[in-house]
Each structure stands twice: as structure tokens, then as C-alpha cells.
Design a protein around this motif. Structure first.
Motif, PDB file in Angstrom:
ATOM      1  N   VAL A   1      33.659  58.502   2.584  1.00 39.22           N
ATOM      2  CA  VAL A   1      34.979  58.282   3.470  1.00 39.22           C
ATOM      3  C   VAL A   1      35.194  59.694   4.104  1.00 39.22           C
ATOM      4  CG1 VAL A   1      37.515  57.748   3.749  1.00 39.22           C
ATOM      5  CG2 VAL A   1      35.850  56.418   2.047  1.00 39.22           C
ATOM      6  N   ALA A   2      35.362  60.611   3.393  1.00 42.89           N
ATOM      7  CA  ALA A   2      35.660  61.882   3.937  1.00 42.89           C
ATOM      8  C   ALA A   2      34.740  62.465   5.008  1.00 42.89           C
ATOM      9  CB  ALA A   2      35.711  63.043   2.726  1.00 42.89           C
ATOM     10  N   ALA A   3      33.364  62.032   4.794  1.00 44.28           N
ATOM     11  CA  ALA A   3      32.357  62.616   5.765  1.00 44.28           C
ATOM     12  C   ALA A   3      32.645  61.758   7.213  1.00 44.28           C
ATOM     13  CB  ALA A   3      30.675  62.165   5.003  1.00 44.28           C
ATOM     14  N   GLU A   4      32.932  60.455   6.937  1.00 47.57           N
ATOM     15  CA  GLU A   4      33.188  59.779   8.139  1.00 47.57           C
ATOM     16  C   GLU A   4      34.213  60.059   8.911  1.00 47.57           C
ATOM     17  OE1 GLU A   4      31.096  57.616   9.031  1.00 47.57           O
ATOM     18  OE2 GLU A   4      29.711  57.350   7.658  1.00 47.57           O
ATOM     19  N   ASP A   5      35.271  60.813   8.175  1.00 49.67           N
ATOM     20  CA  ASP A   5      36.399  61.199   8.912  1.00 49.67           C
ATOM     21  C   ASP A   5      36.143  62.535   9.707  1.00 49.67           C
ATOM     22  OD1 ASP A   5      38.006  59.096   8.173  1.00 49.67           O
ATOM     23  OD2 ASP A   5      38.885  59.946   6.423  1.00 49.67           O
ATOM     24  N   LEU A   6      35.116  63.364   9.622  1.00 48.03           N
ATOM     25  CA  LEU A   6      34.816  64.380  10.011  1.00 48.03           C
ATOM     26  C   LEU A   6      34.635  64.167  11.513  1.00 48.03           C
ATOM     27  CD1 LEU A   6      32.977  66.408   7.359  1.00 48.03           C
ATOM     28  CD2 LEU A   6      35.371  66.723   7.837  1.00 48.03           C
ATOM     29  N   SER A   7      34.843  65.387  12.465  1.00 42.58           N
ATOM     30  CA  SER A   7      34.518  65.123  13.692  1.00 42.58           C
ATOM     31  C   SER A   7      32.875  65.392  14.071  1.00 42.58           C
ATOM     32  CB  SER A   7      35.321  66.040  14.552  1.00 42.58           C
ATOM     33  OG  SER A   7      34.821  67.391  14.468  1.00 42.58           O
ATOM     34  N   ASP A   8      32.320  65.045  15.028  1.00 41.16           N
ATOM     35  CA  ASP A   8      31.158  65.355  15.327  1.00 41.16           C
ATOM     36  C   ASP A   8      30.789  66.696  15.166  1.00 41.16           C
ATOM     37  OD1 ASP A   8      30.710  62.647  15.667  1.00 41.16           O
ATOM     38  OD2 ASP A   8      30.734  62.874  18.142  1.00 41.16           O
ATOM     39  N   GLU A   9      31.749  67.663  15.833  1.00 43.49           N
ATOM     40  CA  GLU A   9      31.505  69.121  15.858  1.00 43.49           C
ATOM     41  C   GLU A   9      31.661  69.736  14.259  1.00 43.49           C
ATOM     42  OE1 GLU A   9      34.458  71.673  18.034  1.00 43.49           O
ATOM     43  OE2 GLU A   9      32.892  71.236  19.605  1.00 43.49           O
ATOM     44  N   GLN A  10      32.631  69.222  13.591  1.00 42.03           N
ATOM     45  CA  GLN A  10      32.318  69.569  12.388  1.00 42.03           C
ATOM     46  C   GLN A  10      31.144  69.184  11.374  1.00 42.03           C
ATOM     47  OE1 GLN A  10      36.068  67.459  11.368  1.00 42.03           O
ATOM     48  NE2 GLN A  10      37.227  69.392  10.783  1.00 42.03           N
TER      49      GLN A  10
ATOM     50  N   ALA B   1      23.499  65.451   8.737  1.00 44.71           N
ATOM     51  CA  ALA B   1      22.709  64.801   9.742  1.00 44.71           C
ATOM     52  C   ALA B   1      22.741  63.496   9.643  1.00 44.71           C
ATOM     53  CB  ALA B   1      21.201  65.641   9.385  1.00 44.71           C
ATOM     54  N   ARG B   2      22.744  62.864   8.445  1.00 47.48           N
ATOM     55  CA  ARG B   2      22.783  61.532   8.327  1.00 47.48           C
ATOM     56  C   ARG B   2      23.839  60.741   8.834  1.00 47.48           C
ATOM     57  NH1 ARG B   2      19.852  57.835   4.909  1.00 47.48           N
ATOM     58  NH2 ARG B   2      18.736  59.511   4.214  1.00 47.48           N
ATOM     59  N   VAL B   3      24.971  61.269   8.756  1.00 48.19           N
ATOM     60  CA  VAL B   3      26.172  60.578   9.422  1.00 48.19           C
ATOM     61  C   VAL B   3      26.021  60.690  11.040  1.00 48.19           C
ATOM     62  CG1 VAL B   3      28.775  60.909   9.322  1.00 48.19           C
ATOM     63  CG2 VAL B   3      27.556  61.280   7.189  1.00 48.19           C
TER      64      VAL B   3
ATOM     65  N   THR C   1      24.692  62.692  -2.851  1.00 51.25           N
ATOM     66  CA  THR C   1      25.853  63.496  -3.375  1.00 51.25           C
ATOM     67  C   THR C   1      27.025  63.218  -2.288  1.00 51.25           C
ATOM     68  OG1 THR C   1      24.704  65.419  -2.108  1.00 51.25           O
ATOM     69  CG2 THR C   1      24.432  65.307  -4.463  1.00 51.25           C
ATOM     70  N   PHE C   2      26.442  62.943  -1.001  1.00 47.90           N
ATOM     71  CA  PHE C   2      27.374  62.971   0.045  1.00 47.90           C
ATOM     72  C   PHE C   2      28.160  61.389  -0.237  1.00 47.90           C
ATOM     73  CE2 PHE C   2      27.967  65.613   3.525  1.00 47.90           C
ATOM     74  CZ  PHE C   2      29.110  65.178   4.324  1.00 47.90           C
ATOM     75  N   ARG C   3      27.309  60.502  -0.661  1.00 45.35           N
ATOM     76  CA  ARG C   3      27.824  58.965  -0.597  1.00 45.35           C
ATOM     77  C   ARG C   3      29.207  58.967  -1.347  1.00 45.35           C
ATOM     78  NH1 ARG C   3      23.111  56.009  -1.630  1.00 45.35           N
ATOM     79  NH2 ARG C   3      22.476  56.670   0.713  1.00 45.35           N
ATOM     80  N   GLY C   4      29.270  59.933  -2.429  1.00 47.91           N
ATOM     81  CA  GLY C   4      30.708  59.729  -3.251  1.00 47.91           C
ATOM     82  C   GLY C   4      31.602  60.131  -2.411  1.00 47.91           C
TER      83      GLY C   4
END
Lengths: 205, 119
Positions: A16-25, A38-40, A10-13
Motif C-alpha cells: 500500500v505504501a509503495a502504491e502511494d508513492l509518486s512516480d518521481e519518488q 521498478a516493479r511498481v 519484501t516490498f509486498r508487505g
């Protein structure tokens, strides 16, 4: 694991947004129950932990165990993480280095526990592969440095961190980091200079 | 060999080491994510500790295993005395079942005339 896979899908769609998030977010998302975060985080931070642990321990199995334990501590600290207190990568590097020190102490206390990787030049076929030989030589030389010099050199020149960040990880001043790196590099050069021809730098240059 | 040669060699070596930085092994990634999932699921299950907490609270209030042990021993002793009372103990039930008032007063050591005076 099934649950994990489905949430990752579900995240894979929205990759890009997930990759843009900071580690803290991402850590906040994980603390709120998001498995895909957790995967990212694993993709992003796992290799750094593993790389440092491998350089510090020079033993693949031990480096894997240390990486797993460091990441476990990250998962556990997630709900209590205070935003802005430190960078997550800084915290994780420190945890990893400390686990490496613990591991080395355990090993020296019990010499039968854990066999180091063969670093010998008599490693057979690999012997002729100059790149492999050069990197092995670097690892062997690094292993001869005092612990703190080794940490500073690895963080500065392999992980390419800034001196202020290294200072934060090692909890010392920036000047102390510069001094450790300089001494470490001098010692490495001295160890390696005797193997110049063997390492094939003239071809390499 | 000069110092700058050594420094340059070292820089080349570092660059090579950076290029060959290890990938995260797949099985290690799986181990890490399995841990993450276990921690996440553990955190997502507040009901289980709550139930356990209720029993634990009661258990604690009764004094843990020592308290519970004493309680069980006392209960068993009570049941035993109920079934098979030692002969020197009076049977308190006989005081409350099918006895008339004069018998009760006589028990107190008073003369029956005392009752007549009252009337």
C-alpha cells in the motif's frame, strides 16, 4: 531474477505504501538501488506505454519492443532525473511517441521489416464478433489519420489526458491540441460513417 | 445521418476502446524488469570501472597501443644489444673493472712524468 523476486516480496508487505508513492519518488528509490520500485513503476507506466504504442503502430510485436525501449530509457535516466522538471508520465509518453515515429520510419524504409497485424474484415471467425470488429475498425481508421492528429486523438480520447498535458507531451500549444483533436475526430467520423451498419452501432446503442 | 450521430458513435467507440485497453503482456513485463535489474546492478558496481580506470590511466599515460608497442620494441632492442653487442661499440664495463689509475691517465694521452710531477 532471483534477486528481483526476493526484493519484490519484501516490498509486498508494504504494498500500500509503495502504491502511494509518486512516480518521481519511486524513480528516486530505483536510482538508489531499490528493485521493487521498478516493479511498481512497470505496473503503473508499462500499460500506458504499451496502449499508446499499440494504437500508434497497430502491431503488437512492434508495440512491445517500443514499450521495452521506452521503459529502458526511464531506467537509464533515473539517477539524472531532475525533480519537478516534468511529470514522468508526460516524459514517457513523449519518448514512446517518438520511438513509434522512428519505428514507422524504419518500417517504411524497409518494407520487408515487420508485417502489420491483419486488420482485414476477412479475418475469419473474428468477423462475426462485433465488438472486435468495431475496435479493429477504429484502429484501421486511426491508422489513416496524419501522425499528429492520431497522436492527439489517442492521447485525448483513449488515454483520457487533459489538453494541457497533451500540449506538453507534443510540445505544442493547447489551442493546437484542440485543433488537432477536432480535425482528427472529424476525419475518423468520415472514415467510419460508411461502415455504420457493418459496425452494428444500432444494436450497440 | 447527422453530425451529432457520428460524434456520439465515435464517443461510444472511444469508450469501448478504453474499456478494452490492452493489459501489459506478462513476458513483456519480465523483459522490462530484466532490463531494470541489469541497469540497477550495473549502477551498483562502481568497483569494476575503478579498477579498469587504473589500468586505463596507465595505458593512456604510456601512449596507448602505439606507445606501449614502442616501449616493448625499445626494451627488446636493449636486451639484444646487452647480449650481443656489435663489435664497433666499446665495452663500457671494461673502464670500471680492474684498471689502475696510471692506465686511466695514460688513456688521456698524458706522459707518466706528469704523475711524478704531481707527487
Amino acid at each position: 531474477m532471483e534477486d528481483l523476486t526476493s526484493s519484490a516480496q519484501t516490498f509486498r508487505g508494504d504494498r500500500v505504501a509503495a502504491e502511494d508513492l509518486s512516480d518521481e519518488q519511486l524513480l528516486r528509490l530505483f536510482a538508489d538501488g531499490d528493485a521493487a520500485a521498478a516493479r511498481v513503476l512497470t505496473d503503473r507506466l508499462g500499460p500506458r506505454c504499451f496502449s499508446v504504442a499499440l494504437r500508434m503502430l497497430n502491431n503488437r510485436a512492434e508495440a512491445e519492443d517500443v514499450t521495452q525501449e521506452a521503459m529502458m530509457r526511464l531506467w537509464k535516466v533515473a539517477p539524472d532525473w531532475v525533480p519537478g522538471q516534468a511529470r514522468i508520465s508526460t516524459w514517457l509518453y513523449r519518448v514512446t511517441l517518438n520511438l513509434c515515429i522512428d519505428q514507422r520510419r524504419r518500417k517504411s524504409a524497409d518494407p520487408l521489416d515487420g508485417t502489420p497485424e491483419p486488420q482485414d474484415d476477412s479475418a475469419g471467425v473474428v468477423e462475426r464478433m462485433q465488438q472486435k470488429a468495431r475496435l479493429d475498425a477504429l484502429n484501421v481508421a486511426l491508422a489513416q489519420l496524419p501522425e499528429r492528429q492520431r497522436q492527439a486523438v489517442v492521447l485525448r480520447h483513449i488515454e483520457e489526458l487533459s489538453n494541457p498535458e497533451i500540449a506538453e507531451i507534443m510540445r505544442i500549444s493547447v489551442e493546437a491540441v484542440e485543433s488537432l483533436v477536432a480535425r482528427g475526430k472529424r476525419a475518423l467520423a468520415a472514415i467510419l460513417s460508411g461502415r455504420r451498419e457493418e459496425l452494428g452501432y444500432d444494436d450497440f446503442r | 445521418m447527422t453530425i451529432s450521430d457520428d460524434a456520439r458513435d465515435l464517443d461510444l467507440l472511444f469508450a469501448e476502446a478504453r474499456r478494452s485497453s490492452p493489459e501489459l503482456p506478462d513476458d513483456l513485463a519480465v523483459r522490462i524488469l530484466t532490463d531494470a535489474e541489469a541497469v540497477r546492478l550495473e549502477r551498483a558496481r562502481p568497483a569494476v570501472p575503478a579498477n579498469r580506470g587504473l589500468f586505463h590511466g596507465l595505458y593512456g599515460a604510456l601512449g596507448g597501443w602505439q606507445g606501449l608497442g614502442g616501449l616493448v620494441a625499445a626494451s627488446v632492442a636493449g636486451v639484444w644489444v646487452g647480449f650481443s653487442a656489435p663489435s664497433f661499440l666499446p665495452d663500457p664495463a671494461s673502464y670500471f673493472v680492474s684498471q689502475d689509475a696510471s692506465y686511466m691517465v695514460a688513456d688521456l694521452g698524458l706522459e707518466p712524468t706528469f704523475l711524478e710531477e704531481l707527487e
